[in-house]
Scaffold this active site. Structure first.
Site, mmCIF file in Angstrom:
data_model
loop_
_atom_site.group_PDB
_atom_site.id
_atom_site.type_symbol
_atom_site.label_atom_id
_atom_site.label_comp_id
_atom_site.label_asym_id
_atom_site.label_seq_id
_atom_site.Cartn_x
_atom_site.Cartn_y
_atom_site.Cartn_z
ATOM 1 N N TYR A 143 0.846 -1.207 0.000
ATOM 2 C CA TYR A 143 0.000 0.000 0.000
ATOM 3 C C TYR A 143 0.877 1.252 0.000
ATOM 4 C CZ TYR A 143 -3.728 3.188 1.588
ATOM 5 O OH TYR A 143 -4.634 4.222 1.710
ATOM 6 N N VAL A 186 -12.002 2.842 13.590
ATOM 7 C CA VAL A 186 -13.243 3.502 14.029
ATOM 8 C C VAL A 186 -14.432 2.569 13.791
ATOM 9 C CG1 VAL A 186 -14.776 5.479 13.714
ATOM 10 C CG2 VAL A 186 -12.294 5.821 13.634
ATOM 11 N N PRO A 271 2.319 2.292 12.438
ATOM 12 C CA PRO A 271 2.914 3.569 12.848
ATOM 13 C C PRO A 271 2.577 3.927 14.299
ATOM 14 C CG PRO A 271 1.938 3.754 10.679
ATOM 15 C CD PRO A 271 1.512 2.430 11.214
ATOM 16 N N GLN A 273 2.809 6.961 15.713
ATOM 17 C CA GLN A 273 2.181 8.281 15.888
ATOM 18 C C GLN A 273 1.830 8.855 14.512
ATOM 19 O OE1 GLN A 273 5.084 10.937 17.610
ATOM 20 N NE2 GLN A 273 6.676 10.390 16.129
HETATM 21 P P1 NAD Z 1 -12.768 2.045 0.315
HETATM 22 O O1 NAD Z 1 -12.102 0.717 0.394
HETATM 23 O O2 NAD Z 1 -14.100 2.222 0.947
HETATM 24 O O3 NAD Z 1 -12.905 2.517 -1.196
HETATM 25 C C1 NAD Z 1 -12.029 2.120 -2.229
HETATM 26 C C2 NAD Z 1 -12.867 1.857 -3.470
HETATM 27 O O4 NAD Z 1 -11.995 1.488 -4.561
HETATM 28 C C3 NAD Z 1 -13.847 0.687 -3.292
HETATM 29 O O5 NAD Z 1 -15.101 1.042 -3.815
HETATM 30 C C4 NAD Z 1 -13.200 -0.442 -4.091
HETATM 31 O O6 NAD Z 1 -14.146 -1.382 -4.556
HETATM 32 C C5 NAD Z 1 -12.524 0.334 -5.202
HETATM 33 N N1 NAD Z 1 -11.418 -0.387 -5.819
HETATM 34 C C6 NAD Z 1 -10.402 -1.044 -5.200
HETATM 35 N N2 NAD Z 1 -9.571 -1.571 -6.103
HETATM 36 C C7 NAD Z 1 -10.060 -1.233 -7.333
HETATM 37 C C8 NAD Z 1 -9.644 -1.501 -8.652
HETATM 38 N N3 NAD Z 1 -8.547 -2.235 -8.921
HETATM 39 N N4 NAD Z 1 -10.391 -1.011 -9.687
HETATM 40 C C9 NAD Z 1 -11.515 -0.278 -9.421
HETATM 41 N N5 NAD Z 1 -11.958 -0.001 -8.192
HETATM 42 C C10 NAD Z 1 -11.232 -0.485 -7.161
HETATM 43 O O7 NAD Z 1 -11.711 3.089 0.919
HETATM 44 P P2 NAD Z 1 -11.813 4.663 1.142
HETATM 45 O O8 NAD Z 1 -11.567 4.916 2.564
HETATM 46 O O9 NAD Z 1 -13.034 5.207 0.497
HETATM 47 O O10 NAD Z 1 -10.525 5.156 0.345
HETATM 48 C C11 NAD Z 1 -10.617 5.786 -0.929
HETATM 49 C C12 NAD Z 1 -9.243 6.239 -1.362
HETATM 50 O O11 NAD Z 1 -8.722 7.178 -0.411
HETATM 51 C C13 NAD Z 1 -8.215 5.128 -1.469
HETATM 52 O O12 NAD Z 1 -7.393 5.351 -2.592
HETATM 53 C C14 NAD Z 1 -7.414 5.257 -0.199
HETATM 54 O O13 NAD Z 1 -6.090 4.775 -0.353
HETATM 55 C C15 NAD Z 1 -7.454 6.753 0.047
HETATM 56 N N6 NAD Z 1 -7.275 7.055 1.477
HETATM 57 C C16 NAD Z 1 -8.292 6.902 2.366
HETATM 58 C C17 NAD Z 1 -8.087 7.174 3.712
HETATM 59 C C18 NAD Z 1 -9.180 7.056 4.726
HETATM 60 O O14 NAD Z 1 -8.906 7.259 5.918
HETATM 61 N N7 NAD Z 1 -10.415 6.792 4.390
HETATM 62 C C19 NAD Z 1 -6.818 7.578 4.158
HETATM 63 C C20 NAD Z 1 -5.798 7.695 3.223
HETATM 64 C C21 NAD Z 1 -6.038 7.457 1.885
HETATM 65 N N1 UDP Z 2 -6.411 -0.761 15.549
HETATM 66 C C1 UDP Z 2 -6.825 -1.296 16.759
HETATM 67 N N2 UDP Z 2 -7.909 -2.120 16.757
HETATM 68 C C2 UDP Z 2 -8.608 -2.419 15.635
HETATM 69 C C3 UDP Z 2 -8.200 -1.847 14.408
HETATM 70 C C4 UDP Z 2 -7.084 -1.042 14.406
HETATM 71 O O1 UDP Z 2 -6.223 -1.052 17.811
HETATM 72 O O2 UDP Z 2 -9.582 -3.170 15.742
HETATM 73 C C5 UDP Z 2 -5.270 0.174 15.557
HETATM 74 C C6 UDP Z 2 -4.193 -0.149 14.522
HETATM 75 O O3 UDP Z 2 -3.254 -1.071 15.015
HETATM 76 C C7 UDP Z 2 -3.603 1.229 14.290
HETATM 77 C C8 UDP Z 2 -4.781 2.184 14.489
HETATM 78 O O4 UDP Z 2 -5.751 1.452 15.231
HETATM 79 O O5 UDP Z 2 -2.629 1.499 15.264
HETATM 80 C C9 UDP Z 2 -5.405 2.658 13.192
HETATM 81 O O6 UDP Z 2 -5.669 1.523 12.410
HETATM 82 P P1 UDP Z 2 -6.451 1.591 11.018
HETATM 83 O O7 UDP Z 2 -6.414 0.222 10.432
HETATM 84 O O8 UDP Z 2 -7.770 2.239 11.222
HETATM 85 O O9 UDP Z 2 -5.617 2.618 10.140
HETATM 86 P P2 UDP Z 2 -4.046 2.844 9.857
HETATM 87 O O10 UDP Z 2 -3.230 1.884 10.677
HETATM 88 O O11 UDP Z 2 -3.900 2.598 8.408
HETATM 89 O O12 UDP Z 2 -3.819 4.235 10.279
#
Ligand code: NAD
Ligand code: UDP
Length: 310
Positions: A143, A186, A271, A273
């Site tokens: 990722y 969450v 991570p 923090q």
């Molecule tokens: P999500 O998993 O709900 O949405 C991702 C969407 O992409 C899904 O609808 C999935 O079916 C589609 N998808 C996955 N692989 C695909 C492919 N090969 N072709 C077409 N569609 C595909 O996640 P999200 O939280 O909505 O995240 C959306 C974007 O934002 C992602 O690129 C993610 O990396 C980025 N992002 C989200 C967060 C967050 O906290 N929500 C944080 C950092 C980055």
């Molecule tokens: N985490 C946790 N319990 C859970 C899911 C996640 O304690 O059921 C922790 C995880 O180890 C991380 C933080 O919550 O430290 C955020 O995790 P998440 O998967 O939401 O996002 P990311 O690690 O990508 O920031």
């Protein structure tokens, strides 16, 4: 304005589609439904300006559009580690296909990058100038490195082919339409609290994250696309930082649950923090988040209450 949203049936993508339709855009939502869901866009299906396309961004595609939001990629560690090679292909080949399309049709294109490009950061809070601390061969690399490579492609297409690009680095965002089985913290905690199950804290819960409510985030993404001052990368997120244990306690109090907190093994390279420096977003987007965690949880818990009884 005609707009393509890849990953449009996902959590963030579906909110973006909805906001764009409200603003009068024609929207093409492209998704392979890996982590997304037709139900997320069900309420948009009858809209005359909305089109849903099942397609994988790994394979090339052609559409005539003015704007592209490249959101396609699983975002939860559980789902992006399920098939890591597919994840990296989605980020890298997806970016190449979207950028090639933007170049051909002259569209402006925005990449959903991530705070994960900073890895396990040694600089706190993280400004855009920080180059990160990513393990290139760990379980999260599919990722993190995929997203880093996508950023590289965006900047090379911009420099070499003059493609009109924008890059946002999204920090942990939550809200309605996250899948109940998404696996992120969450959604896990709320669903566990609602079901009366133990809340699974990975490690001792002292690691931190900064949680942004979806409406704030979508506003910042749309603003980034339409401003001319910066191609990015721009950090977007809420800079108020919580330990994971504090989050668990807030969720328990909000749900009114008597669930217990249990500790589970900390996943590798998790991570310790994370908190965005949002000075650039404040300046170029004239934006800062309005919804704080306590209010965002109040807006999110009823969604999950309904989602888990369906
Ligand atoms: P999500 O998993 O709900 O949405 C991702 C969407 O992409 C899904 O609808 C999935 O079916 C589609 N998808 C996955 N692989 C695909 C492919 N090969 N072709 C077409 N569609 C595909 O996640 P999200 O939280 O909505 O995240 C959306 C974007 O934002 C992602 O690129 C993610 O990396 C980025 N992002 C989200 C967060 C967050 O906290 N929500 C944080 C950092 C980055
Ligand atoms: N985490 C946790 N319990 C859970 C899911 C996640 O304690 O059921 C922790 C995880 O180890 C991380 C933080 O919550 O430290 C955020 O995790 P998440 O998967 O939401 O996002 P990311 O690690 O990508 O920031």
């Amino acid at each position: 304005m005609k707009t393509l949203v890849t990953g449009g049936a996902g959590f963030l993508g579906s909110h973006i589609c909805e906001r764009l339709l409200e603003q009068g855009h024609e929207v093409i939502c492209l998704d392979n439904f890996f982590t997304g869901n037709k139900q997320n866009v069900e309420h948009l299906r009858d809209h005359a300006s909305f089109e849903l396309m099942r397609h994988d961004v790994i394979d090339p595609f052609k559409v005539e559009v003015d704007r592209i939001y490249n959101m396609a990629c699983p975002a939860s560690p559980v789902h992006y580690q399920y098939n890591p090679i597919k994840t990296i292909k989605t980020s890298v080949m997806g970016a190449i296909n979207c950028l090639g399309l933007a170049k051909r049709v002259g569209a402006r294109i925005l990449q959903a990058s991530t705070s994960e490009v900073y890895g396990d950061p040694e600089v706190h809070p993280q400004p855009e100038s920080y180059r990160g601390n990513v393990n290139p061969i760990g379980l999260r690399a599919c990722y993190d490195e995929g997203k880093r490579c996508a950023e590289t492609l965006f900047f090379d297409y911009h420099r070499e082919n003059k493609v009109d690009t924008r890059v946002v680095r999204i920090f942990n965002t939550y809200g309605p339409r996250m899948a109940p089985d998404d696996g992120r913290v969450v959604s896990n905690f709320i669903v566990q609290a609602l079901k009366g199950e133990d809340l699974t804290i990975y490690g001792d819960g002292s690691q931190t994250r900064s949680f942004c409510y979806v409406d704030d985030l979508v506003e910042a993404i749309l603003r980034t696309m339409e401003q001319e001052e910066s191609v990015g990368p721009v950090n977007i997120g809420n800079p108020v930082e919580f330990t994971i244990r504090e989050l668990a306690e807030q969720v328990l109090a909000k749900v009114g649950s008597s669930s217990k907190l249990i500790e589970m093994p900390l996943p590798s390279d998790d991570p310790t923090q994370r908190k965005p420096d949002i000075s650039l977003a404040k300046k170029v987007l004239e934006w800062e988040p309005k919804v704080q965690l306590a209010d965002g949880l109040d807006l999110t818990i009823p969604y999950f209450r309904e989602a888990i009884t369906q």
